[in-house]
Design a protein around this motif. Structure first.
Motif, PDB file in Angstrom:
ATOM      1  N   LEU A 192       1.047  -1.067  -0.109  1.00  0.00           N
ATOM      2  CA  LEU A 192       0.048   0.072   0.014  1.00  0.00           C
ATOM      3  C   LEU A 192       0.706   1.087  -0.024  1.00  0.00           C
ATOM      4  O   LEU A 192       0.554   2.187  -0.679  1.00  0.00           O
ATOM      5  N   CYS A 193       2.000   1.238   0.699  1.00  0.00           N
ATOM      6  CA  CYS A 193       2.749   2.258   0.833  1.00  0.00           C
ATOM      7  C   CYS A 193       3.323   2.468  -0.645  1.00  0.00           C
ATOM      8  O   CYS A 193       3.635   3.577  -1.172  1.00  0.00           O
ATOM      9  N   VAL A 194       3.867   1.585  -1.326  1.00  0.00           N
ATOM     10  CA  VAL A 194       4.377   1.487  -2.712  1.00  0.00           C
ATOM     11  C   VAL A 194       3.363   2.226  -3.559  1.00  0.00           C
ATOM     12  O   VAL A 194       3.769   2.719  -4.614  1.00  0.00           O
ATOM     13  N   PHE A 195       2.141   1.572  -3.589  1.00  0.00           N
ATOM     14  CA  PHE A 195       1.144   2.062  -4.314  1.00  0.00           C
ATOM     15  C   PHE A 195       0.942   3.673  -4.428  1.00  0.00           C
ATOM     16  O   PHE A 195       0.954   4.411  -5.239  1.00  0.00           O
ATOM     17  N   GLY A 214      -5.846 -12.100  -3.461  1.00  0.00           N
ATOM     18  CA  GLY A 214      -6.131 -10.702  -3.014  1.00  0.00           C
ATOM     19  C   GLY A 214      -4.768  -9.850  -2.851  1.00  0.00           C
ATOM     20  O   GLY A 214      -4.537  -8.490  -3.447  1.00  0.00           O
ATOM     21  N   LEU A 215      -3.862 -10.616  -2.441  1.00  0.00           N
ATOM     22  CA  LEU A 215      -2.319  -9.715  -2.224  1.00  0.00           C
ATOM     23  C   LEU A 215      -1.978  -9.511  -3.656  1.00  0.00           C
ATOM     24  O   LEU A 215      -1.204  -8.579  -3.857  1.00  0.00           O
ATOM     25  N   ALA A 216      -2.320 -10.565  -4.472  1.00  0.00           N
ATOM     26  CA  ALA A 216      -1.757 -10.441  -5.854  1.00  0.00           C
ATOM     27  C   ALA A 216      -2.306  -9.277  -6.864  1.00  0.00           C
ATOM     28  O   ALA A 216      -1.687  -8.647  -7.335  1.00  0.00           O
ATOM     29  N   VAL A 217      -3.497  -9.179  -6.456  1.00  0.00           N
ATOM     30  CA  VAL A 217      -4.259  -7.888  -6.854  1.00  0.00           C
ATOM     31  C   VAL A 217      -3.732  -6.799  -6.499  1.00  0.00           C
ATOM     32  O   VAL A 217      -3.487  -5.734  -7.248  1.00  0.00           O
ATOM     33  N   LEU A 218      -3.559  -6.690  -5.116  1.00  0.00           N
ATOM     34  CA  LEU A 218      -2.594  -5.401  -4.501  1.00  0.00           C
ATOM     35  C   LEU A 218      -1.388  -5.034  -5.420  1.00  0.00           C
ATOM     36  O   LEU A 218      -1.052  -3.819  -5.596  1.00  0.00           O
ATOM     37  N   ALA A 219      -0.775  -6.097  -5.294  1.00  0.00           N
ATOM     38  CA  ALA A 219       0.737  -6.120  -6.080  1.00  0.00           C
ATOM     39  C   ALA A 219       0.462  -5.731  -7.451  1.00  0.00           C
ATOM     40  O   ALA A 219       1.280  -4.884  -7.841  1.00  0.00           O
ATOM     41  N   ALA A 220      -0.562  -6.138  -8.169  1.00  0.00           N
ATOM     42  CA  ALA A 220      -0.690  -5.377  -9.589  1.00  0.00           C
ATOM     43  C   ALA A 220      -0.847  -3.952  -9.487  1.00  0.00           C
ATOM     44  O   ALA A 220      -0.393  -3.242 -10.293  1.00  0.00           O
ATOM     45  N   ALA A 273      -0.155  -1.979  -7.348  1.00  0.00           N
ATOM     46  CA  ALA A 273       1.154  -1.262  -6.727  1.00  0.00           C
ATOM     47  C   ALA A 273       2.059  -1.147  -7.932  1.00  0.00           C
ATOM     48  O   ALA A 273       2.782  -0.208  -8.301  1.00  0.00           O
ATOM     49  N   ALA A 274       2.250  -2.142  -8.758  1.00  0.00           N
ATOM     50  CA  ALA A 274       3.033  -2.270 -10.032  1.00  0.00           C
ATOM     51  C   ALA A 274       2.615  -1.479 -11.107  1.00  0.00           C
ATOM     52  O   ALA A 274       3.534  -0.671 -11.600  1.00  0.00           O
ATOM     53  N   ALA A 281       3.369   4.020 -13.749  1.00  0.00           N
ATOM     54  CA  ALA A 281       2.954   5.167 -14.127  1.00  0.00           C
ATOM     55  C   ALA A 281       3.785   6.350 -13.648  1.00  0.00           C
ATOM     56  O   ALA A 281       4.042   7.112 -14.182  1.00  0.00           O
ATOM     57  N   GLY A 282       4.364   6.084 -12.528  1.00  0.00           N
ATOM     58  CA  GLY A 282       5.242   7.140 -11.712  1.00  0.00           C
ATOM     59  C   GLY A 282       6.539   6.962 -12.280  1.00  0.00           C
ATOM     60  O   GLY A 282       7.099   8.168 -12.512  1.00  0.00           O
TER      61      GLY A 282
END
Length: 255
Positions: free
Chosen positions: A162-165, A231-237, A239-240, A245-246
């Protein structure tokens, strides 16, 4: 032998530990999480211990009760380490010191992610143990109980991602107010509301915080198509995507 990325990371670490706002956001992350964890433990200890309530009670998820509030401070940390340089104008000095923008962006992201990972390991562990200790023997669990190590590891990864996102999105928007104006309501209000609406829940469960948050349950809810790791994989996607984009925004835009 030092490399450009290691030198840039050392530069970023100096900025993190010498800027008061970033340091206090991490301190607030710890204090808020542990305080809520202890209060939750006291509340659950005093709650009625009837058999029916214990059947549906998840002591593991209760151990992460403080993270919801504490994560606000961690999101603020992720946003500030990116946007504070744009707000103060020191981004030009930073880019002069590290002219290769890919190295600059990668160092900032890695330093922020590693800091979040280390601090989250401490916060998650202390918060979880505090809740279990205060709850008492009638409801608590041990860190070695079935499913608990997976949840603890998952909670650390969840908070770090979440912080990386947040860092990736902040790199795109370059504004503390705008980024936090989007993320704080989304993570801590809107996603909860959407996830409670039957007709919208099937889509809302793919929001980053909702999907990743399934890892905090020893037994995730039955009415979701995701499980703890998907679910964690969705969050990782998410974040990626934010990181990519950044990176594109950092490379293509003027300082």
């Amino acid at each position: 032998m030092t490399t450009p990325i290691s030198s840039a990371m050392a530069f970023e670490w100096v900025k993190i530990r010498t800027v008061r706002a970033t340091v206090w956001s991490l301190v607030s992350y710890f204090l808020a999480t542990v305080a809520v964890a202890v209060l939750t433990g006291y509340y659950l200890r005093g709650a009625a211990r009837d058999a029916e309530a214990l059947k549906t009670f998840d002591p593991v998820a209760a151990g992460f009760s403080g993270l919801r509030l504490g994560l606000i401070a961690l999101v603020v940390f992720g946003v500030l380490i990116v946007t504070q340089e744009y707000a103060s104008g020191t981004i030009r000095t930073s880019l002069a010191a590290v002219p290769r923008r890919g190295v600059f962006y990668g160092a900032k992201l890695l330093t922020g992610a590693v800091t979040a990972l280390v601090v989250s390991t401490l916060v998650v562990t202390v918060g979880f143990l505090a809740t279990q200790l205060v709850m008492g023997d009638a409801r608590n669990v041990s860190v070695l109980d079935d499913g608990v190590p997976r949840c603890l590891l998952g909670a650390v990864l969840y908070t770090t991602l979440l912080c990386v996102f947040a860092m990736g999105l902040a790199s795109v928007l370059r504004s503390s107010a705008l980024t936090m104006g989007i993320l704080v309501p989304l993570f801590f209000m809107i996603s909860t509301i959407l996830n409670s609406i039957p007709g919208v829940r099937d889509v809302a469960q793919f929001l980053p915080d909702v999907a990743g948050g399934l890892i905090l349950y020893r037994d995730p809810p039955d009415d979701t198509v995701l499980n703890a790791w998907t679910g964690l994989a969705v969050l990782a996607a998410w974040a990626a995507a934010a990181v990519i984009a950044g990176y594109l925004a950092t490379r293509r835009r003027d300082a």
